[in-house]
Each structure stands twice: as structure tokens, then as C-alpha cells.
Design an enzyme around this catalytic site. Structure first.
Site, PDB file in Angstrom:
ATOM      1  N   GLU A  53     -19.637  -5.335  10.011  1.00  0.00           N
ATOM      2  CA  GLU A  53     -20.624  -4.517  10.725  1.00  0.00           C
ATOM      3  C   GLU A  53     -21.689  -5.383  11.374  1.00  0.00           C
ATOM      4  OE1 GLU A  53     -19.478  -3.847   7.661  1.00  0.00           O
ATOM      5  OE2 GLU A  53     -18.462  -1.923   7.937  1.00  0.00           O
ATOM      6  N   LYS A  68       0.857  -1.180   0.000  1.00  0.00           N
ATOM      7  CA  LYS A  68       0.000   0.000   0.000  1.00  0.00           C
ATOM      8  C   LYS A  68       0.901   1.240   0.000  1.00  0.00           C
ATOM      9  CE  LYS A  68      -4.419   1.413   1.893  1.00  0.00           C
ATOM     10  NZ  LYS A  68      -5.610   0.986   2.608  1.00  0.00           N
ATOM     11  N   ARG A 123     -25.601  -1.881   6.661  1.00  0.00           N
ATOM     12  CA  ARG A 123     -25.366  -3.302   6.405  1.00  0.00           C
ATOM     13  C   ARG A 123     -25.802  -4.165   7.589  1.00  0.00           C
ATOM     14  NH1 ARG A 123     -20.086  -5.058   3.170  1.00  0.00           N
ATOM     15  NH2 ARG A 123     -21.280  -4.037   1.551  1.00  0.00           N
TER      16      ARG A 123
HETATM   17  C1  TPP Z   1     -18.874  -2.057   4.468  1.00  0.00           C
HETATM   18  C2  TPP Z   1     -17.700  -1.149   4.612  1.00  0.00           C
HETATM   19  N1  TPP Z   1     -17.115  -1.018   5.823  1.00  0.00           N
HETATM   20  C3  TPP Z   1     -16.047  -0.213   5.957  1.00  0.00           C
HETATM   21  C4  TPP Z   1     -15.558   0.468   4.881  1.00  0.00           C
HETATM   22  C5  TPP Z   1     -14.409   1.428   5.070  1.00  0.00           C
HETATM   23  N2  TPP Z   1     -13.234   0.974   4.340  1.00  0.00           N
HETATM   24  C6  TPP Z   1     -12.908   1.439   3.140  1.00  0.00           C
HETATM   25  S1  TPP Z   1     -11.500   0.812   2.526  1.00  0.00           S
HETATM   26  C7  TPP Z   1     -11.328  -0.145   3.908  1.00  0.00           C
HETATM   27  C8  TPP Z   1     -10.158  -1.056   4.021  1.00  0.00           C
HETATM   28  C9  TPP Z   1     -10.085  -1.973   2.867  1.00  0.00           C
HETATM   29  O1  TPP Z   1      -8.954  -2.745   3.004  1.00  0.00           O
HETATM   30  P1  TPP Z   1      -8.544  -3.759   1.883  1.00  0.00           P
HETATM   31  O2  TPP Z   1      -9.710  -4.486   1.386  1.00  0.00           O
HETATM   32  O3  TPP Z   1      -7.430  -4.567   2.395  1.00  0.00           O
HETATM   33  O4  TPP Z   1      -8.080  -2.794   0.700  1.00  0.00           O
HETATM   34  P2  TPP Z   1      -6.801  -1.828   0.661  1.00  0.00           P
HETATM   35  O5  TPP Z   1      -7.249  -0.504   1.156  1.00  0.00           O
HETATM   36  O6  TPP Z   1      -5.742  -2.411   1.500  1.00  0.00           O
HETATM   37  O7  TPP Z   1      -6.445  -1.787  -0.771  1.00  0.00           O
HETATM   38  C10 TPP Z   1     -12.340   0.068   4.819  1.00  0.00           C
HETATM   39  C11 TPP Z   1     -12.450  -0.571   6.139  1.00  0.00           C
HETATM   40  C12 TPP Z   1     -16.203   0.300   3.648  1.00  0.00           C
HETATM   41  N3  TPP Z   1     -15.830   0.962   2.563  1.00  0.00           N
HETATM   42  N4  TPP Z   1     -17.251  -0.522   3.541  1.00  0.00           N
END
Ligand code: TPP
Ligand code: DXP
Ligand code: MG
Length: 601
Positions: A346, A258, A374
Site C-alpha cells: 500500500e 491453495k 498503512r
Molecule cells: C495490508 C493488507 N493488504 C491487503 C490485504 C488483503 N489480503 C488478504 S489475504 C491476501 C493475499 C495473501 O496471500 P498470501 O500471503 O500468499 O496467502 P494465501 O492467501 O495464499 O495463503 C491479501 C492481499 C490484507 N489482508 N492486508
């Protein structure tokens, strides 16, 4: 079509990206040129995000993967879904949106997330996580029924998002089919905050080659390959070509970093998930100029929770994957055994809180308004129906600004107020938030939801002495005679300012505090006393706070006195929160105009 024929030699050209406006043009490049294109694309993302802000780290980490996918697959006919979509900036740039990428997340500009209405290359709209595998499986089943055997279907999902319930449900289904789906697990070992849970441990073991168990994806009937280096195009291309030549449920595990390519973003991945403005060369973030401003509601919540937890051992804290964003991180640092980041889960977070509450604990379950959507059934079935005293702290309630339609927290008042047993409170300022939290942990006989917005409060001195708030009570902020303004939550501050412009004695202002139970006694007096009543909220009009007031006004035969100001029956787009509030006509200016019209009547 072979991608290795009909190549264009770009060597005389200094800038490759300048000449690439579509995947068709990308596919005409020599594979040896792709690393150069990756470098330029990464630079382009950094240049724009440095000044226009947005999600940085995730998109920097997927540049090579993006190029390789569009190079190998026949998008947009082949379907490509980006889970969450915050990592899709490279995809946007290479699929015809390079010249408008500087409008990303700005009012009237392109969305920060993939959108079907924005481009034929955006196969599915995203923003909330963990939807991609379900959606791509749906598309693959449709292709099969439509007798299209050529089409490929690809979902790119991160290591934190694949651990979520929805993604697991989809994998469970996918593995029982022979659907033509390729899942790409983009594993950078972090979500916004470090990934958590048993799956994270498992993936780490797979990467180190120390996983003792059978491969979990193989067990689910997906053909697993990897892990491979997701920044090495010479590894990605042949593997994707191979995966393209086979059919059925497949999973490719790629390892990425990242923030790749910007040192500071690689080192401090949490901050650089969405760093705000920064210097495009050094990566240094712009120094904060707002030290004099009030604290964010999130920090008031986080510090207050620690304060309360120090004196009340029954308090626990729960966040689904947002410890930094919600500031539960403070409690996690102080009381690691009592504060839990459960990952993007969630539904689980809510029912976990319910379970704790059955045993006499006082769980503070902090969830962004938009993500609580959700867990709606869990709020009703597991918490409210059993009348368990879970304390929901609903963060990012109201208009969030540049994340836009997918993230606005404008439905919670409508979707929560219809649930029996649930108390719904919206503090107007930091003191009210603290007192609401204090009151909740004294031991309510009901669950309570406390909603507050993204961003700063209004008080310099926020660490006030705790006072109990009577459930269902409101506050008279200003007495009037002709028009009463009923506000709910933080929006009341701009209302208080707006009505200062009017002659004293005409306009009354009431901070109603509770959407449920409403202060009926106060409302009865107001509707008797005033000629007009205006309710104003930063939520949808349909079913929200104003609707609740209307029910009371109707009981009294005064429905014709009420004007409801709130968000119309439409999805609000991205822009700064102020711009969006203005367009939605729920700002001070809109209120002043309403008042003037009424005073002229
Ligand atoms: C249902 C939901 N919960 C929380 C989020 C907030 N959120 C956005 S990106 C993220 C982390 C995603 O991590 P990952 O899938 O590993 O992707 P990366 O950012 O590392 O590429 C979170 C928790 C979201 N978008 N949707
Ligand atoms: C993509 C996503 O869902 C999160 O990164 C979200 O944008 C965070 O919002 P805040 O910036 O309000 O924490
Ligand atoms: Mg990740």
C-alpha cells in the site's frame, strides 16, 4: 515432552477429529493417524464454510501444516503467529473452537481471524498482512530478556504477504539478530489474485531448482531449508523436529496448494479464496439470485475507469494486491500497460501514484479504506504536501460486515479530513461515483479521495452520461422546516427511505457529498433555517464528517442544534453489515427514533 510417547490408539474410532479438542490431545495421536486427521479437518472446514461462508482456499491449503506445527511444537507456550490469519481455520478447530466454529464470522460468534482475546493459542491478532515476522521477533526478544531459552517462536507467512514492505523490514532486522525465530514461508504461488513481482519469479525459480543466484534468505542470514511438500506430513514432521532442535533465525519453505482437497477450489483459486456459499460435495457455488439487483460499486468503478481511460491516455490504475476485489481487473485487461497490481504494498502504491502524478499522469489509486491506513504517511508526505493530483478510490469504506474489526473502513473520513490540500468526496450512488471520477480526471489542482462502500449501489441504470460535479457542492434532496438531515455517501439512500415515513415539509435531507471542502454556504443556510440538524455517517464520530459540520455550526453559534450520528469510540465486531450498522445505531431505525424524539420535544 516427547510427542511420541503416551499415544492413544484411536483406530476403533471412526472419527478422529471428534476426539481432538486441543493440541495436547492431538499430540497423543500416532503420527500415522495424522493424515487421516487432516482429511477430517479439511472436511470439517468445507462443511462449515459451505453454508456459513468465509475464507476457504487458504485454510484448505494449511491443514497438514497446522497439524504438524501443533504436533511438534509446544503451543501455546511456544508462540505461533498466522500472518493475515485467513488460513487459520484448522488452527481454530484444533485449538478448542471446533464446537463453535459454525459461528465463524457471525454476529456474536468467533472471529474469522486469530485474536488474543479468543484463545491462548492465538499468540497475536492478525487480519492485515505481513505483520507476523515483526511480532514474532518481538516475542523472541522478550523471551530472551525474560531468560526463557526454551520457548520457540514461529511465524507462518504466505508468498504474497512476505513480499510486502513490513515483512521485508522484519526480515532485515531478524537476519541481524540471533533471535530464536522460525519463519515458515507457505508458498502457494498466489495471493487472492496471482502473486506478482520479482520475488514471485525468484521463488518459482527456487522451486524449479533453477535459481542462479544465492538463496535470498541465506543472504539475509536466515538458515533456509526447503522447499518441501506442505501437504506431506511425513516430510513436515521430521523437518519441524529438526528445526525445533536448532536455534537462531530459520526459514522453512513449504509448497502448498491453495484450495487443497476441493477440486473446484484448486482449479479456480481466485474465486474460492472466499467463494460465498457452495455445495459441500461438488464445490459448486450457489447460483446467484441477485441478477436483478444493482451492480456493485466496485464494478461501477472498474467499468467507469475503463470508459474514462479510453478517452484519456493520462489515466493509469494502481491496486495493491486487490485487482479482483476492487475491479481494477477490468482496466488491467483492457490497458495492461497502464494498470498495475503492485502486490501487498500500500505504501508503495501511494508513492508510485505520486511519482506518476509529477509527470502529468492521472493515477487512480484504488485501495481498501482499512489498508490505506498503512500508507498514511505516504498520503500526507508524498501526495498532499506536494499537492499532487492523485485520485484515490477508497474502496470498502464504512462497515464491511463479516471481516469485522480488522477490516472496517470507518476511520478514513477522520484520518483524511485533517490533511491539507486533500479533497474528500463520498458519492451517494453510482451516478455520483461516475461523475466524481469523471470530474477528477478533468484535471484537479489537488489530490482527491473518493470513498464508497463494499457492495451494491442503488441504481439499475448506472451507465449515465458524465457530468461535472462542482468541488465542495452539496445536494438538497428534500426541503424541510424543523429537522435537517445531513448525510454523506451511500448511507444517504437508507436515510432518504427512512424519512419518507414522516410528514412532508418537516424533515429536510441534504447529501453533503464532500467531507472536505464542506459546502459552508449550504450549512450556513441550514443552521439558520432549521431547529435541529442531524449529521449521519458510516464512520467514526471522533474527527469525522459530523465533527467537520460541528466546526462550522460552532463558528455560527449553532453547535447546540447539531446531533452527530456515527460510530462511537469502539471497535465494531463482525456480523452482517446490516446487523453491525444496527448495533452501531447508524441505520434507518436509529435515525427514525432520533427524529421522533426531536419532533416530540
Ligand atoms: C495490508 C493488507 N493488504 C491487503 C490485504 C488483503 N489480503 C488478504 S489475504 C491476501 C493475499 C495473501 O496471500 P498470501 O500471503 O500468499 O496467502 P494465501 O492467501 O495464499 O495463503 C491479501 C492481499 C490484507 N489482508 N492486508
Ligand atoms: C483476508 C483479507 O484481508 C481479504 O480476503 C478480505 O477479506 C477481502 O475482503 P473482500 O471480501 O471485501 O474483498
Ligand atoms: Mg499465497
Amino acid at each position: 515432552m516427547s510427542h511420541f510417547s503416551d499415544r492413544i490408539q484411536f483406530y476403533p474410532l471412526k472419527n478422529l477429529l471428534e476426539h481432538i479438542s486441543s493440541p495436547d490431545e492431538l499430540r497423543r495421536l500416532d503420527p500415522d493417524d495424522l493424515p487421516r486427521l487432516a482429511k477430517e479437518t479439511r472436511g470439517f472446514i468445507i462443511d462449515i464454510v459451505a453454508t456459513k461462508e468465509g475464507h476457504l482456499g487458504a485454510s484448505l491449503g494449511t491443514v497438514e501444516l497446522t497439524i504438524a506445527l501443533h504436533y511438534v511444537f509446544d503451543t501455546p507456550d511456544d508462540k505461533l503467529i498466522w500472518d493475515v490469519g485467513h488460513q487459520a481455520y484448522g488452527h481454530k478447530i484444533l485449538t478448542g473452537r471446533k464446537s463453535i466454529f459454525d459461528t465463524n464470522r457471525q454476529l456474536g460468534g468467533i472471529s474469522g481471524f486469530p485474536r488474543r482475546t479468543e484463545s491462548e493459542y492465538d499468540a497475536f491478532g492478525t487480519g492485515h498482512s505481513s505483520t507476523s515476522i515483526s511480532a514474532i521477533l518481538g516475542m523472541a526478544i522478550a523471551s530472551r530478556l525474560q531468560e526463557n531459552t526454551e520457548r520457540q517462536h514461529i511465524a507462518v507467512i504466505g508468498d504474497a504477504s512476505i513480499a510486502s514492505g513490513m515483512a521485508f523490514e522484519a526480515l532485515n532486522h531478524l537476519g541481524s539478530t540471533d533471535a530464536n525465530v522460525l519463519v515458515i514461508l507457505n508458498d502457494n504461488a498466489i495471493g487472492i489474485d496471482p502473486s506478482v513481482g520479482a520475488l514471485k519469479k525468484y521463488l518459482t525459480n527456487v522451486k524449479k531448482g533453477t535459481a542462479k543466484e544465492e538463496n535470498i534468505f541465506e543472504c539475509l542470514n536466515l538458515a533456509y531449508t526447503g522447499p518441501i511438500d506442505g501437504h506431506d506430513i511425513s516430510q513436515l514432521l521430521p523437518e519441524l523436529e529438526r528445526l525445533k532442535s536448532v536455534r537462531g533465525p530459520r526459514l522453512l519453505h513449504v509448497i502448498t496448494t491453495k484450495g487443497k482437497g476441493l477440486e473446484k477450489a484448486e482449479i479456480d483459486q481466485v474465486t474460492y479464496h472466499a467463494p460465498g456459499r457452495f455445495d459441500r460435495f461438488s464445490g459448486e457455488r450457489e447460483p446467484s439470485t441477485d441478477n436483478e439487483l444493482p451492480l456493485k460499486y466496485q464494478d461501477v468503478f472498474g467499468h467507469t475507469l475503463v470508459e474514462l481511460a479510453e478517452n484519456n491516455p493520462k489515466i493509469t490504475g494502481i491496486t495493491p494486491a486487490m485487482p479482483t476485489g476492487s475491479s481494477l481487473k477490468y482496466m488491467m485487461a483492457e490497458f495492461p500497460k497502464r494498470a498495475f497490481d503492485v502486490g501487498i504494498a500500500e505504501q508503495h502504491a501511494v508513492t508510485l501514484a505520486a511519482g506518476m502524478a509529477t509527470q502529468g499522469l492521472m493515477p487512480f489509486c484504488v485501495i481498501y479504506s482499512t489498508f490505506l491506513q498503512r500508507a498514511y504517511d505516504q498520503v500526507i508526505h508524498d501526495v498532499a504536501l506536494q499537492n499532487l493530483p492523485v485520485i484515490f478510490c477508497i474502496d470498502r469504506a464504512g462497515i464491511v460486515g463479516q471481516d469485522g474489526a480488522t477490516h472496517n473502513g470507518i476511520y478514513d473520513m477522520a484520518y483524511l479530513r485533517c490533511i491539507p490540500n486533500l479533497v474528500l468526496f463520498a458519492p451517494m450512488n453510482e451516478t455520483e461515483l461516475r461523475n466524481g471520477m469523471f470530474t477528477a480526471q478533468l484535471g484537479l489542482p489537488h489530490p482527491i479521495a473518493i470513498r464508497y462502500p463494499r457492495g451494491r449501489g442503488v441504481q439499475q441504470e448506472w451507465r449515465t452520461t458524465f457530468e461535472t460535479i462542482e468541488i465542495g457542492s452539496s445536494r438538497e434532496l428534500r426541503k424541510g422546516s424543523k429537522i435537517a438531515i445531513l448525510s454523506i455517501g451511500h448511507i444517504g439512500n437508507s436515510i432518504a427511505e427512512a424519512i419518507e415515513a414522516f410528514e412532508a415539509g418537516q424533515i429536510g435531507h441534504y447529501d453533503m457529498r464532500f467531507v472536505k471542502p464542506l459546502d459552508k454556504k449550504r450549512l450556513y443556510t441550514i443552521f439558520e433555517h432549521y431547529d435541529f440538524v442531524i449529521s449521519i455517517e458510516d464512520g467514526c464520530k471522533a474527527g469525522g464528517f459530523g465533527s467537520a459540520v460541528l466546526e462550522i455550526a460552532n463558528e455560527m453559534g449553532h453547535a447546540n442544534k447539531l446531533i452527530i450520528m456515527g460510530i462511537d469510540d469502539l471497535f465494531l465486531e463482525h456480523g452482517t453489515a446490516g446487523e453491525v450498522r444496527h448495533l452501531a445505531k447508524i441505520d434507518a431505525e436509529a435515525l427514525k427514533n432520533r427524529i421522533k424524539i426531536l419532533l416530540d420535544e
